[in-house]
Design a protein around this motif. Structure first.
Motif, short mmCIF file in Angstrom:
data_model
loop_
_atom_site.label_atom_id
_atom_site.label_comp_id
_atom_site.label_asym_id
_atom_site.label_seq_id
_atom_site.Cartn_x
_atom_site.Cartn_y
_atom_site.Cartn_z
N TRP A 1 -3.98 -14.87 3.42
CA TRP A 1 -5.11 -13.80 3.60
C TRP A 1 -5.29 -13.99 5.16
O TRP A 1 -5.99 -14.49 5.78
CB TRP A 1 -6.43 -14.37 2.93
N PRO A 2 -4.32 -13.06 5.70
CA PRO A 2 -4.13 -12.88 7.01
C PRO A 2 -5.62 -12.75 7.89
O PRO A 2 -5.76 -13.40 8.99
CB PRO A 2 -3.18 -11.68 7.48
N GLN A 3 -6.43 -11.80 7.64
CA GLN A 3 -7.84 -11.64 8.34
C GLN A 3 -8.54 -12.83 8.25
O GLN A 3 -9.47 -13.12 8.99
CB GLN A 3 -8.52 -10.64 7.68
N LEU B 1 3.90 -7.13 -2.36
CA LEU B 1 3.67 -7.19 -1.00
C LEU B 1 3.87 -5.94 -0.19
O LEU B 1 3.13 -5.70 0.61
CB LEU B 1 4.28 -8.39 -0.48
N THR B 2 5.06 -5.38 -0.38
CA THR B 2 5.61 -4.24 0.28
C THR B 2 4.62 -3.19 0.04
O THR B 2 4.11 -2.50 1.20
CB THR B 2 7.04 -3.81 0.10
N ARG B 3 3.95 -2.95 -1.22
CA ARG B 3 3.27 -1.98 -1.40
C ARG B 3 1.97 -2.19 -0.69
O ARG B 3 1.31 -1.39 -0.07
CB ARG B 3 3.07 -1.78 -3.03
N LEU B 4 1.30 -3.40 -0.54
CA LEU B 4 0.19 -3.78 0.03
C LEU B 4 0.34 -3.48 1.53
O LEU B 4 -0.54 -2.73 2.09
CB LEU B 4 -0.34 -5.11 -0.22
N ASP B 5 1.43 -3.73 1.92
CA ASP B 5 1.68 -3.40 3.42
C ASP B 5 1.72 -1.87 3.75
O ASP B 5 0.95 -1.30 4.56
CB ASP B 5 2.97 -3.92 3.81
N LEU C 1 -3.51 -2.78 3.34
CA LEU C 1 -4.44 -3.57 2.53
C LEU C 1 -3.88 -5.09 2.58
O LEU C 1 -4.76 -6.22 2.32
CB LEU C 1 -4.29 -3.41 1.18
N ARG C 2 -2.88 -5.52 3.26
CA ARG C 2 -2.17 -6.92 3.25
C ARG C 2 -3.21 -7.82 4.14
O ARG C 2 -3.23 -8.94 3.50
CB ARG C 2 -0.74 -6.70 3.52
N ASP C 3 -3.44 -7.30 5.14
CA ASP C 3 -4.21 -8.14 6.23
C ASP C 3 -5.70 -8.72 5.54
O ASP C 3 -6.20 -9.74 5.68
CB ASP C 3 -4.44 -7.58 7.36
#
Length: 179
Positions: free
Chosen positions: A156-158, A105-109, A113-115
């Motif tokens: 999936w924040p968006q 998750l940190t790498r996605l941030d 890409l996380r949002d």
């Protein structure tokens, strides 16, 4: 991948969680390190290489699962709390899984890409060993809630509203037609 329920189980007999014999794109390799760490490293590398296009990652850590193999640094704190050996090892494996999910998750941030990435975290069945089960009856292979109720988190924040609890019965097989 390995070719069993977990490294060391038939037909993968003789293998283990550390420095495992694994299969990568049809070729057998000797991985270096703990298998859940190796799988997470590979997932992160794939995400980095695919970050500019839609991608799909299925990350199965094989843990916690028998044989209960984990680095002692993860087991010792649970032994010190007075837990039996199997429970200490399972909780150590869970902590390692948590560390790896945090790395992913940190790498996605970091990649921004996380949002806009759908992340699904779930298990396939209830507990295999006797330990805290939130008062639920049954274990793995039982049809009671203790054998089938598992954690499931979707993010999936968006696209999805956060902090929402859904109490409808569902299973992993419901995700494919839904997604």
């Amino acid at each position: 991948i390995h070719r069993s329920g977990a490294p060391g189980q038939p037909p993968d007999h003789g293998n283990g969680y550390f420095d495992s014999l694994l299969w990568h794109n049809g070729v057998q390799i000797r991985a270096e390190g703990y298998c859940a760490d190796v799988f997470t490293d590979a997932a992160i590398q794939f995400i980095e290489a695919s970050r500019n296009t839609p991608f799909f990652v299925y990350l199965s850590t094989s843990a916690p699962h028998t044989p209960l193999e984990i680095d002692e640094k993860y087991v010792q704190p649970y032994r010190e709390r007075g837990l039996n050996e199997d429970t200490a090892r399972v909780y150590g494996m869970l902590e390692n899984m948590d560390d790896n999910l945090g790395r992913l998750l940190t790498r996605l941030d970091q990649l921004g890409l996380r949002d806009n990435t759908l992340v699904v975290f779930l298990s396939d069945n209830g507990l295999a060993q006797e330990r805290y089960n939130a008062g639920l009856r049954g274990l793995k292979t039982w049809a009671y809630e203790g054998g089938i109720r598992v954690p499931c988190f979707v993010q999936w924040p968006q696209a999805l509203e956060g902090r929402k609890e859904i109490d409808q019965i569902a299973a992993h097989v419901d995700f494919f037609p839904t997604i």
